[in-house]
Structure formats: structure tokens, C-alpha cells
Design a protein around this motif. Structure first.
Motif, PDB file in Angstrom:
ATOM      1  N   LEU A   1      -3.677  -5.102  11.813  1.00 56.04           N
ATOM      2  CA  LEU A   1      -3.661  -4.059  10.795  1.00 56.04           C
ATOM      3  C   LEU A   1      -4.936  -4.094   9.960  1.00 56.04           C
ATOM      4  CD1 LEU A   1      -1.782  -1.885   9.373  1.00 56.04           C
ATOM      5  CD2 LEU A   1      -1.258  -3.701   7.727  1.00 56.04           C
ATOM      6  N   ARG A   2      -5.475  -2.908   9.658  1.00 54.63           N
ATOM      7  CA  ARG A   2      -6.663  -2.786   8.814  1.00 54.63           C
ATOM      8  C   ARG A   2      -6.376  -1.794   7.682  1.00 54.63           C
ATOM      9  NH1 ARG A   2      -7.273  -6.625  11.222  1.00 54.63           N
ATOM     10  NH2 ARG A   2      -9.029  -7.337  12.521  1.00 54.63           N
ATOM     11  N   LEU A   3      -6.296  -2.332   6.471  1.00 50.71           N
ATOM     12  CA  LEU A   3      -6.108  -1.518   5.275  1.00 50.71           C
ATOM     13  C   LEU A   3      -7.309  -1.702   4.360  1.00 50.71           C
ATOM     14  CD1 LEU A   3      -2.363  -2.292   4.406  1.00 50.71           C
ATOM     15  CD2 LEU A   3      -3.263  -0.380   5.735  1.00 50.71           C
ATOM     16  N   THR A   4      -7.747  -0.641   3.736  1.00 50.52           N
ATOM     17  CA  THR A   4      -8.901  -0.697   2.852  1.00 50.52           C
ATOM     18  C   THR A   4      -8.657  -1.683   1.711  1.00 50.52           C
ATOM     19  OG1 THR A   4      -9.427   1.604   3.347  1.00 50.52           O
ATOM     20  CG2 THR A   4     -10.438   0.656   1.377  1.00 50.52           C
ATOM     21  N   GLY A   5      -9.564  -2.647   1.577  1.00 48.78           N
ATOM     22  CA  GLY A   5      -9.463  -3.614   0.495  1.00 48.78           C
ATOM     23  C   GLY A   5      -8.517  -4.764   0.744  1.00 48.78           C
ATOM     24  N   VAL A   6      -7.901  -4.813   1.927  1.00 53.93           N
ATOM     25  CA  VAL A   6      -6.963  -5.898   2.240  1.00 53.93           C
ATOM     26  C   VAL A   6      -7.586  -6.796   3.304  1.00 53.93           C
ATOM     27  CG1 VAL A   6      -4.703  -6.481   3.207  1.00 53.93           C
ATOM     28  CG2 VAL A   6      -4.948  -4.511   1.662  1.00 53.93           C
ATOM     29  N   ASP A   7      -7.668  -8.092   3.005  1.00 55.12           N
ATOM     30  CA  ASP A   7      -8.187  -9.055   3.976  1.00 55.12           C
ATOM     31  C   ASP A   7      -7.255  -9.082   5.189  1.00 55.12           C
ATOM     32  OD1 ASP A   7      -8.702 -11.566   5.398  1.00 55.12           O
ATOM     33  OD2 ASP A   7      -9.928 -12.094   3.658  1.00 55.12           O
TER      34      ASP A   7
ATOM     35  N   GLY B   1     -10.362   0.218  15.365  1.00 54.83           N
ATOM     36  CA  GLY B   1     -11.622   0.614  14.739  1.00 54.83           C
ATOM     37  C   GLY B   1     -11.453   1.464  13.501  1.00 54.83           C
ATOM     38  N   ARG B   2     -10.235   1.826  13.142  1.00 54.87           N
ATOM     39  CA  ARG B   2      -9.999   2.625  11.936  1.00 54.87           C
ATOM     40  C   ARG B   2      -9.476   1.729  10.818  1.00 54.87           C
ATOM     41  NH1 ARG B   2      -7.554   5.808  16.005  1.00 54.87           N
ATOM     42  NH2 ARG B   2      -8.726   7.706  16.484  1.00 54.87           N
ATOM     43  N   THR B   3      -9.646   2.189   9.582  1.00 53.80           N
ATOM     44  CA  THR B   3      -9.097   1.502   8.413  1.00 53.80           C
ATOM     45  C   THR B   3      -8.346   2.526   7.583  1.00 53.80           C
ATOM     46  OG1 THR B   3     -10.919  -0.084   8.386  1.00 53.80           O
ATOM     47  CG2 THR B   3      -9.641   0.139   6.377  1.00 53.80           C
ATOM     48  N   LEU B   4      -7.090   2.260   7.311  1.00 51.68           N
ATOM     49  CA  LEU B   4      -6.257   3.192   6.547  1.00 51.68           C
ATOM     50  C   LEU B   4      -6.380   2.878   5.056  1.00 51.68           C
ATOM     51  CD1 LEU B   4      -4.162   5.486   6.839  1.00 51.68           C
ATOM     52  CD2 LEU B   4      -2.386   3.729   6.887  1.00 51.68           C
ATOM     53  N   ASN B   5      -6.629   3.904   4.268  1.00 47.59           N
ATOM     54  CA  ASN B   5      -6.824   3.728   2.826  1.00 47.59           C
ATOM     55  C   ASN B   5      -5.466   3.658   2.136  1.00 47.59           C
ATOM     56  OD1 ASN B   5      -8.229   3.523   0.418  1.00 47.59           O
ATOM     57  ND2 ASN B   5      -9.724   5.067   1.031  1.00 47.59           N
ATOM     58  N   ALA B   6      -4.830   2.496   2.231  1.00 49.73           N
ATOM     59  CA  ALA B   6      -3.514   2.289   1.642  1.00 49.73           C
ATOM     60  C   ALA B   6      -3.349   0.814   1.295  1.00 49.73           C
ATOM     61  CB  ALA B   6      -2.416   2.736   2.601  1.00 49.73           C
ATOM     62  N   ASP B   7      -2.339   0.536   0.478  1.00 55.73           N
ATOM     63  CA  ASP B   7      -2.075  -0.838   0.064  1.00 55.73           C
ATOM     64  C   ASP B   7      -0.955  -1.485   0.871  1.00 55.73           C
ATOM     65  OD1 ASP B   7      -3.887  -0.932  -2.385  1.00 55.73           O
ATOM     66  OD2 ASP B   7      -2.630   0.795  -2.861  1.00 55.73           O
ATOM     67  N   ASP B   8       0.009  -0.681   1.308  1.00 54.13           N
ATOM     68  CA  ASP B   8       1.134  -1.190   2.090  1.00 54.13           C
ATOM     69  C   ASP B   8       1.525  -0.152   3.131  1.00 54.13           C
ATOM     70  OD1 ASP B   8       2.310  -3.807   0.842  1.00 54.13           O
ATOM     71  OD2 ASP B   8       1.836  -2.534  -0.871  1.00 54.13           O
ATOM     72  N   VAL B   9       2.115  -0.631   4.238  1.00 53.87           N
ATOM     73  CA  VAL B   9       2.672   0.267   5.244  1.00 53.87           C
ATOM     74  C   VAL B   9       4.113  -0.155   5.509  1.00 53.87           C
ATOM     75  CG1 VAL B   9       0.464   0.799   6.337  1.00 53.87           C
ATOM     76  CG2 VAL B   9       1.804  -1.141   7.159  1.00 53.87           C
ATOM     77  N   ILE B  10       4.959   0.841   5.776  1.00 55.17           N
ATOM     78  CA  ILE B  10       6.361   0.599   6.108  1.00 55.17           C
ATOM     79  C   ILE B  10       6.649   1.281   7.436  1.00 55.17           C
ATOM     80  CG2 ILE B  10       8.755   0.929   5.406  1.00 55.17           C
ATOM     81  CD1 ILE B  10       7.841   1.097   2.516  1.00 55.17           C
ATOM     82  N   TYR B  11       7.228   0.534   8.367  1.00 57.08           N
ATOM     83  CA  TYR B  11       7.619   1.084   9.662  1.00 57.08           C
ATOM     84  C   TYR B  11       9.146   1.158   9.697  1.00 57.08           C
ATOM     85  CZ  TYR B  11       2.906  -0.588  10.872  1.00 57.08           C
ATOM     86  OH  TYR B  11       1.555  -0.847  10.909  1.00 57.08           O
ATOM     87  N   LEU B  12       9.696   2.349   9.962  1.00 59.11           N
ATOM     88  CA  LEU B  12      11.144   2.543  10.034  1.00 59.11           C
ATOM     89  C   LEU B  12      11.535   2.967  11.442  1.00 59.11           C
ATOM     90  CD1 LEU B  12      11.597   4.654   6.765  1.00 59.11           C
ATOM     91  CD2 LEU B  12      11.869   2.169   7.001  1.00 59.11           C
ATOM     92  N   GLY B  13      12.451   2.232  12.062  1.00 59.77           N
ATOM     93  CA  GLY B  13      12.927   2.594  13.388  1.00 59.77           C
ATOM     94  C   GLY B  13      11.786   2.794  14.365  1.00 59.77           C
TER      95      GLY B  13
END
Length: 623
Positions: A505-511, A481-493
Motif C-alpha cells: 500500500l502507498r498512501l501520501t505521507g505514510v511510511d 506505482g501510484r500513491t493515494l492521497n489519503a490517511d486510511d483505507v477500508i476494504y469491505l467485502g
């Protein structure tokens, strides 16, 4: 009507504008009705235990009730005024029509005058004309040639009679104008709507005062803070007013929505003052027993003096340890210097948040408000604010990697976001549970909104990087139910990101259908944390996975409490989105099997694939 009615004014008189005004009033009343219906729905209170309470809530409810009553009163009064306008149009239009028709009839009236015995008739044509004051005159030359003088006299008598009739009609029109003008003025008298519940005029709107009140409410916690509203209101304050707000609320710089330059200014001032107070606090403890030494206990440790010394030493050690955390953070905030001792442009440290108790700290390398590329690093288990100084090499490493990838040095910002309560190995807040991520996610969401709110110029390319349990926080912030205001996410380990697949995944402005192409993940082959998806585990200290009992249902995904690792087969992330990682096997000086869990920032040539790729992602797509 402001003066006597003249023929010219009568001809221009257009009462239909009253009906047009009535239509406008009814349309406005309709909008007011809609506003009244929507107002309660717009009055939202935060959920998850953050509802407004106490005096702030009571004041809001009272104000809201007042608005509701005002809406209803205005709606009723507008409709009543519209009806008055409509009636005024009807009466005045009818009266004006009658006067105009009579006037036209006078000037087009033919006059045939017969002799008393009817033996002769004189055609006088249309002998009358109406003056501006509605007096009827006989046109010159209206008496036929050879007609007796009595014909002219008869026309004058008729003109006087017509004048009396026409002026009576005009007088009626003027009376209607005055009567309905008074009624219209009365209907449009809304002065009482500008009075409060006590019948006093509302205080005129003052943008500075309103901004101060809004910020005051957010700073005190009486009003839930909104980064976009705060940025707008903060921009209305002058430097003196900002200083005033800081003097009243020393940690106002922690609020998301205040520009980075102001955050740094006020947060440093507060932090330096608090650090000095800690120094004084340590000195006060030491001064309690100037003859004692922290390194040497009394001769008889079991004596009363020995017990007092241990209590004194424990307090002093705790105060010195707390002070040292602040001194370490002060050191991390110092300028980054080149070999010549000059500060490196674009890499200035900004203190964006800090808590006096040391539980939170956020530091940026570079100004996120002016940067073209902004990255936010979210650390994992046990990574509290006192670990931030030791992690600055990671922040600088990502900064330099982005610059090497083409991001301008003065247009890059990498943020260490130690802004949540990272899990430990005691109690409920442990890394096998999603509770820490659930608590940190809304804080990260709001922080990212704040970056967007204060950014200057074109939108920046924003990347959020989560390491270990930090990736779980990032995943939680961008799902459920949340949307993160970012363009990309990186997961490490990552042990799991609270999702079943990239499509969650829900990012602001990303389909959402394109979410996978904005998701990146890395896993060292020697890092046990992301490679434990085949068995249910509790991730233990040093990144060592500890098997859990099957069937315990540790989280929303059954025996995998944090969901599948994003680099695993179950998550179904495209191979193109998997970041290459040079392996870091155990060595004699780093024998623990979980050592690779912390080596994603290795900048050693031949071991830097992950860091290099992170820089490319932070730099964003070519624009």
C-alpha cells in the motif's frame, strides 16, 4: 560618468563593483545553463495513451523550442556581458590607480630650490595641493622667508605643469569611463530577448488572462488537468470570470481542483438544465402521436401501425427511464430535513461531479473543503451513477456514525464516488478482471488530490472506503506505482485489492512500513466474496462466487485475478485491523447466499458493529 570627474569622485571611484557584477552575471548564466539542460526533462507528457496531440501539442512544441532558444541566447549574452564588465573594471581601475598615484605624488612632492650658482638652497617643503577640479595650487607660506621672489614664481610654473599632467590623466580616465560605459550599456541591452519569434514584444503577463487560458485548456482537454494547478488558477478568477468559464464549458465543475461550493453551484445549474431538456425530449416524443397511449397497443399489433407504435413506445420508455435517473438524483440532492422541516446543519448535499449520460456522479454529504474528517466511498460491481440515490442511506449512515464517534457534524463529509465505470457481467469489464480497477484508479487518485488541493485550513483526515470491487479500485489506486492521497483505507467485502500484502500500500505521507496500521478490512462470515480465496473464482451476480478453471491465469496473480482478499490469511493483515462484523445469515425474505455482501451498513442495534467501527476510523486519531 554623468558629470565632470572631481577629486572627491575619484577618491570614491570603485571600479571593482564591475567585477562583482561580472561574477553575478556568470552565476546567472550558470543557472540559465542548468535551466536549459533541465527544461526538456521537465516537459513531461502523460502516459497511458493520454499524450497531447494536435494543435495543442504543436503549439506547446513551438513554445518549448522558443524557450530553448531563449535560454541559449540569454546564456551567451550574459557571459559576454560579464566579460565586458571584467574588462571595463581592468581598464578603469588601472587608469584610476594611475591618476590617484599621480595626485598623491603631487601633494607629497618635496621642493628644494637652489640658487643659480648652487651656493644656497631653499627648502619649500611640500608646497602643492590639488583642488576639486584637479588644478594644482601652491600652498600659502610655501616660499621660505628671505627667499627671492623668483622662488615663488618657480613654484607657480611647476604647479601649472603638474596641473596639465594631472588633468591629462583624469581626462584619459573620463574617456575610458565613457567608452566602457557605452560598451557596458550595449552588453546589457537585452531588449531583443523580450521579442517573440516574429520580433514582436511579448504580451505583458496578465495573471487573470493566464489563469483563464490554463483553465480553458484543462476544460477543453487540450491540457492534462492537475488539481493543484487548477485550484491555484481558479482562485485568481472573479465571479464573473468563473461564470464565463461555466458558460463556455457546462461541465467545468467536474474538474478536480475546483472548490466544492463552486462545483455544486455550476454542476447543479448544468444538471437542472439538462434534466429540463430531458423532460422536453420526452414530451416531444409523446407529442409525435398524441392519439396513442403507451399502455395500449393498436388493435392489430402486427400491422404497420403496430410496428410504429412499438418503435415509438421503445423510444419513449428509454427517454423516460433516462429522465427518471436524473429525477432520482435530483431527489438525492435535496436538503436533509429534521422533523421540523429545517435543513440539518453540516449535511448539505454537494454535487461534485455528474455526467449527462448518467455514467458518473459524485455527491457529498457535507463540505469536504471545510470538514475535519472526509471519507470517500467507492462502490462495487454494477454500481453506476443511477444507483447513487439508492446508496445515499449508506453515505448518511457513515456520516452519522462518524458524528456519533466524535466527528463534528459541521466538520464531517462523506462522499459517494460513483466516478468510474463499475464492472458489469458482459464484455471485458467484468468483476473477475482487474481492467475496470486499472481504468478507475487514476480517476480516484486525481479526485483525492483534488480534495487536498481545495481543502481549507489544516489538512483533513481522509479515509477511502471501497466495497466489493470498489476495494479493488482503491487498492489499484494505492499501488502499482501510484500513491493515494489519503490517511486510511477500508476494504469491505473485498474480492482482492491488487496487492499481495499491506506493505504494498502507498498512501501520501505514510511510511510503507506503517501501511498496515492504516489499512482496515471487514468480511461478514456469510459474505462469500471475501471467503473464496482458497479457490480460483469469477465472482458472479449477487456476490455468488463461481469457480473458475484452474490454470486460466485470469490476472497478474495467476488464478486469483484480483489478488488475495485483505481479510484472508494470505494477505497477512494484523488482526487488530480487522473490523468486527455482526453476521448476516440468509433469511426467508433474503434467501440468496450473497445477501450479507451488502449488509455492512446495517444500523440495527446488535448488527451495527461494522458501521460503528467505520465511524471511528473516519473520525481519525485523536488530535
Amino acid at each position: 560618468m554623468s558629470g565632470p570627474l572631481t577629486r572627491a569622485l575619484l577618491e570614491k571611484l570603485n571600479p571593482s563593483v564591475l567585477s562583482t557584477a561580472a561574477q553575478a552575471l556568470r552565476a546567472r548564466a550558470g543557472k540559465i545553463a542548468d535551466e536549459q539542460a533541465q527544461f526538456p526533462k521537465r516537459l513531461r507528457f502523460p502516459a497511458s495513451g493520454k499524450e497531447w496531440t494536435g494543435a495543442a501539442s504543436d503549439a506547446l512544441q513551438e513554445r518549448a523550442s522558443g524557450f530553448g532558444r531563449a535560454y541559449g541566447t540569454e546564456h551567451t549574452r550574459l557571459l559576454a556581458a560579464a566579460e565586458t564588465y571584467t574588462q571595463a573594471d581592468g581598464y578603469i581601475s588601472e587608469s584610476a590607480k594611475t591618476a590617484r598615484q599621480f595626485l598623491a605624488g603631487v601633494e607629497s612632492m618635496p621642493m628644494l630650490v637652489a640658487s643659480p650658482d648652487g651656493s644656497k638652497t631653499w627648502d619649500c617643503g611640500e608646497p602643492f595641493e590639488v583642488a576639486q577640479d584637479f588644478a594644482v595650487h601652491v600652498k600659502p607660506g610655501s616660499v621660505p622667508q628671505g627667499a627671492p621672489w623668483q622662488i615663488g614664481q618657480l613654484l607657480q610654473f611647476k604647479a601649472a605643469e603638474l596641473t596639465e599632467d594631472l588633468k591629462r590623466l583624469v581626462g584619459q580616465l573620463e574617456d575610458l569611463g565613457r567608452d566602457w560605459g557605452s560598451k557596458v550599456r550595449e552588453a546589457m541591452d537585452f531588449k531583443d530577448l523580450a521579442l517573440d519569434s516574429k520580433g514582436q514584444p511579448y504580451t505583458p503577463y496578465d495573471s487573470h488572462r493566464a489563469a483563464m487560458e490554463t483553465i480553458e485548456g484543462m476544460a477543453s482537454g487540450a491540457v492534462p488537468d492537475n488539481p493543484f494547478i487548477l485550484r491555484d488558477q481558479w482562485g485568481k478568477l472573479n465571479d464573473g470570470e468563473k461564470e464565463e468559464m461555466w458558460r463556455k464549458h457546462a461541465h467545468i465543475g467536474d474538474l478536480d481542483g475546483i472548490p466544492a461550493v463552486d462545483k455544486d453551484k455550476f454542476n447543479r445549474a448544468t444538471f437542472d438544465r439538462e434534466t429540463e431538456e430531458k423532460k422536453q425530449g420526452v414530451q416531444r416524443i409523446l407529442d409525435e402521436h398524441k392519439d396513442w397511449n403507451l399502455d395500449h397497443a393498436p388493435h392489430n399489433p402486427g400491422s404497420n401501425e403496430g410496428r410504429q407504435w412499438r418503435e415509438w413506445k421503445n423510444r419513449a420508455d428509454a427517454a423516460q427511464a433516462d429522465l427518471q435517473k436524473s429525477l432520482d438524483l435530483q431527489g438525492a440532492l435535496k436538503p436533509v430535513l429534521d422533523p421540523n422541516g429545517k435543513e440539518i446543519p453540516g449535511q448539505h448535499r454537494y454535487l461534485l461531479q455528474h455526467a449527462q449520460d448518467g455514467t458518473r456522479a459524485v455527491v457529498s454529504a457535507g463540505n469536504p473543503d471545510t470538514a475535519k474528517n472526509v471519507a470517500t466511498f467507492v462502490p462495487g460491481t454494477t454500481e453506476h451513477a443511477d444507483h447513487l440515490p439508492g446508496d445515499m442511506h449508506r453515505i448518511d449512515g457513515m456520516f452519522n456514525s462518524a458524528v456519533n464517534a466524535g466527528s463534528p457534524k459541521d466538520g464531517t463529509s462523506v462522499i459517494g464516488w460513483f466516478g468510474y465505470d463499475a464492472p458489469d457481467w458482459v464484455g471485458e469489464n467484468n468483476p473477475s478482471s482487474p481492467k475496470g480497477a486499472e481504468a478507475g484508479a487514476p480517476l480516484l487518485d486525481r479526485f483525492q488530490d483534488g480534495l487536498r488541493a481545495t481543502h481549507e485550513g489544516d489538512p483533513s483526515h481522509n479515509t477511502v472506503i471501497g466495497h466489493s470491487y470498489g476495494s479493488t479500485v482503491v487498492g489499484e489506486a494505492a499501488s502499482h506505482g501510484r500513491t493515494l492521497n489519503a490517511d486510511d483505507v477500508i476494504y469491505l467485502g473485498s474480492p482482492g485489492v491488487e496487492m499481495q500484502s499491506p506493505s504494498d500500500l502507498r498512501l501520501t505521507g505514510v511510511d510503507p512500513s506503517q501501511a498496515a496500521s492504516h489499512t482496515w478490512a471487514a468480511a461478514d462470515k456469510w459474505d462469500p466474496v471475501p471467503h473464496s480465496e482458497s479457490i480460483p473464482v469469477v465472482h458472479g451476480p449477487f456476490g455468488v462466487p463461481i469457480p473458475a478453471l484452474p490454470g486460466t491465469g485470469l490476472g497478474p496473480f495467476g488464478d486469483s485475478p484480483l489478488g488475495p482478499a485483505p481479510t484472508g490469511s494470505e494477505f497477512n493483515l494484523p488482526k487488530s485491523q480487522i473490523i468486527p462484523v455482526d453476521p448476516h445469515p440468509p433469511t426467508w425474505d433474503h434467501p440468496m447466499p450473497g445477501g450479507a455482501h451488502s449488509d455492512y451498513w446495517d444500523d440495527t442495534q446488535g448488527k451495527d458493529s461494522a458501521l460503528t467501527t467505520m465511524g471511528v476510523i473516519i473520525n481519525g486519531p485523536k488530535r
